[in-house]
Design an enzyme around this catalytic site. Structure first.
Site, mmCIF file in Angstrom:
data_model
loop_
_atom_site.group_PDB
_atom_site.id
_atom_site.type_symbol
_atom_site.label_atom_id
_atom_site.label_comp_id
_atom_site.label_asym_id
_atom_site.label_seq_id
_atom_site.Cartn_x
_atom_site.Cartn_y
_atom_site.Cartn_z
ATOM 1 N N LYS A 136 0.836 -1.183 0.000
ATOM 2 C CA LYS A 136 0.000 0.000 0.000
ATOM 3 C C LYS A 136 0.879 1.244 0.000
ATOM 4 O O LYS A 136 1.975 1.152 0.540
ATOM 5 C CB LYS A 136 -0.957 0.061 1.187
ATOM 6 C CG LYS A 136 -0.412 -0.265 2.577
ATOM 7 C CD LYS A 136 0.690 0.488 3.201
ATOM 8 C CE LYS A 136 0.701 1.955 3.407
ATOM 9 N NZ LYS A 136 1.922 2.449 4.065
ATOM 10 N N TYR A 221 -4.642 4.223 6.005
ATOM 11 C CA TYR A 221 -5.159 3.285 7.019
ATOM 12 C C TYR A 221 -6.518 3.736 7.543
ATOM 13 O O TYR A 221 -7.397 2.916 7.804
ATOM 14 C CB TYR A 221 -4.179 3.151 8.190
ATOM 15 C CG TYR A 221 -2.945 2.351 7.858
ATOM 16 C CD1 TYR A 221 -3.033 0.984 7.604
ATOM 17 C CD2 TYR A 221 -1.692 2.945 7.806
ATOM 18 C CE1 TYR A 221 -1.902 0.239 7.296
ATOM 19 C CE2 TYR A 221 -0.558 2.221 7.499
ATOM 20 C CZ TYR A 221 -0.666 0.867 7.242
ATOM 21 O OH TYR A 221 0.453 0.131 6.942
#
Ligand code: NAD
Length: 370
Positions: A136, A221
């Site tokens: 990510k 996140y």
């Protein structure tokens, strides 16, 4: 020790030496196994700090093993070869790794390089016919992410994003409680992500390599967390940026962004992403019947927290070990993860990040459709 016992001891040691292969032989044996035997044979691309952590975690994985590397630094390759018993034929650099297509002993490549390199590298891996696991953020914007999804679909390979929390036990406990209605109707989510970034010369502060600042790195996140905690997809976003150090956080690198996501049911998520506050790692989910709070909520763990029903105290297992075991199941057995980790899931987060940047620029409310 009597001479007989010494003999027996030595005999059993040499028998052991014959039956237990040395590490390099073990890796070679492993790399010649095929998919049916249930072990995902992984080459790691980018031997930096997170790549090193993933490889360490894979030492205890039952279903995934490091069998190859792709790196631009020969000294690192030498160390990894020794540590993991990787044969020369499974070592590549950034120029020649397309040749991995002719290597039947590697099933998947885990791309763990700076964000802006993910797209091109992942597409090259897909074109070489290997499954892609990509860290990510999967890319630096939604257009790139979409290209990656298309390339992997066209090549017939899986694209998975390194969302380790989608397999984390306390996270899943809260998600399952929400699905069971334990919190009642969800009304609000808060996600806070931050740390004070050091070295101003690192790639994370270079927009050409990072594609953005704290948002790309850790704000993601809270975005991803809001989606799996609330269980809906956002339809609008507003966002505000604060920059206190324009020298360190140059154009294209966000220092601090607060943002709000609106969901179809009326749930609002209020989030903060920052490179200038330490130890900020908190999720809070509130509903009409109860709540969950997690702090830390996204770090390497143990993830801790409580709900209105009591402590969140599921046992901690290294996140990346669980992730790689589960990803082996997804790739080799077609297993379904508890929360999606595929390229389309990553793409949704990229669409939202694009909208957040647009909202910062325009100061308005930006509609999203993911
Ligand atoms: P790092 O700087 O420690 O490692 C990056 C690696 O990429 C290094 O080995 C470096 O040599 C290599 N590299 C290849 N080409 C490069 C280039 N042109 N410029 C700079 N480096 C180059 O970074 P990291 O912390 O390991 O992060 C790598 C990726 O992993 C990032 O996308 C990051 O977001 C992600 N990450 C994910 C998690 C997680 O918990 N899922 C945690 C940390 C990092």
């Amino acid at each position: 020790m009597s001479s007989r016992r010494i003999f027996l001891h030595q005999a059993s040691l040499s028998a052991l030496a014959m039956t237990i292969p040395s590490l390099p032989n073990f890796a070679e044996a492993m790399s010649s196994r095929n998919d049916q035997e249930g072990v995902l044979r992984v080459a790691i691309m980018g031997l930096g700090s997170y790549g090193t952590r993933v490889a360490q975690a894979m030492e205890s994985s039952k279903r995934a093993k490091v069998v190859g590397v792709i790196s631009g630094t020969p000294s690192k390759v030498e160390n990894w070869k020794k540590k993991y018993g990787i044969p020369d034929k499974n070592c590549y650099n950034y120029e020649n790794f397309d040749a991995i297509k002719d290597n039947p002993d590697i099933d998947a490549v885990y791309v763990i390089t700076p964000n802006a390199l993910h797209k091109e590298q992942s597409i090259r891996v897909a074109k070489a016919g290997k499954h892609v696991i990509c860290e990510k953020p999967m890319a630096i914007n939604a257009a790139e992410a979409k290209e990656m999804v298309t390339a992997c679909e066209e090549a017939g390979v899986k694209l998975l994003i390194g969302y380790r929390l989608h397999f984390e036990a306390n996270t899943l406990k809260v998600v399952n409680m929400r699905k069971a209605g334990d919190f009642g109707d969800i009304k609000f989510f808060q996600g806070l992500s931050g740390f004070m970034i050091g070295d101003p010369t690192q790639w994370r502060l270079d927009p050409a390599l990072s594609g953005g600042g704290a948002m790309m790195d850790i704000g993601i996140y809270s975005i991803n967390g809001a989606r799996y905690m609330v269980g809906e997809e956002p339809i609008w976003v507003t966002a505000q940026e604060v920059k206190t150090d324009p020298v360190k956080f140059k154009e294209g690198i966000d220092e601090t962004i607060t943002f709000q996501l609106g969901f179809p049911s009326g749930v609002v998520a209020s989030c903060l992403s920052t490179y200038s506050q330490n130890n900020l790692d908190k999720f809070f989910l509130n509903g009409t019947k109860g709540f969950a709070e997690m702090q830390p909520s996204t770090g390497y763990g143990p993830i801790k927290g409580r709900t209105h029903q009591g402590a969140l105290d599921e046992p901690h297992i290294m996140h990346q070990t669980v992730q790689m075991d589960q990803m082996a199941g997804i790739i080799l057995d077609g297993a379904e993860p508890p929360i999606p980790v595929d390229g389309r899931e990553g793409l949704k987060d990229m669409v939202i990040i694009d909208a957040i940047f647009e909202a910062v620029k325009t100061g308005g409310k930006v509609a999203i459709s993911v």
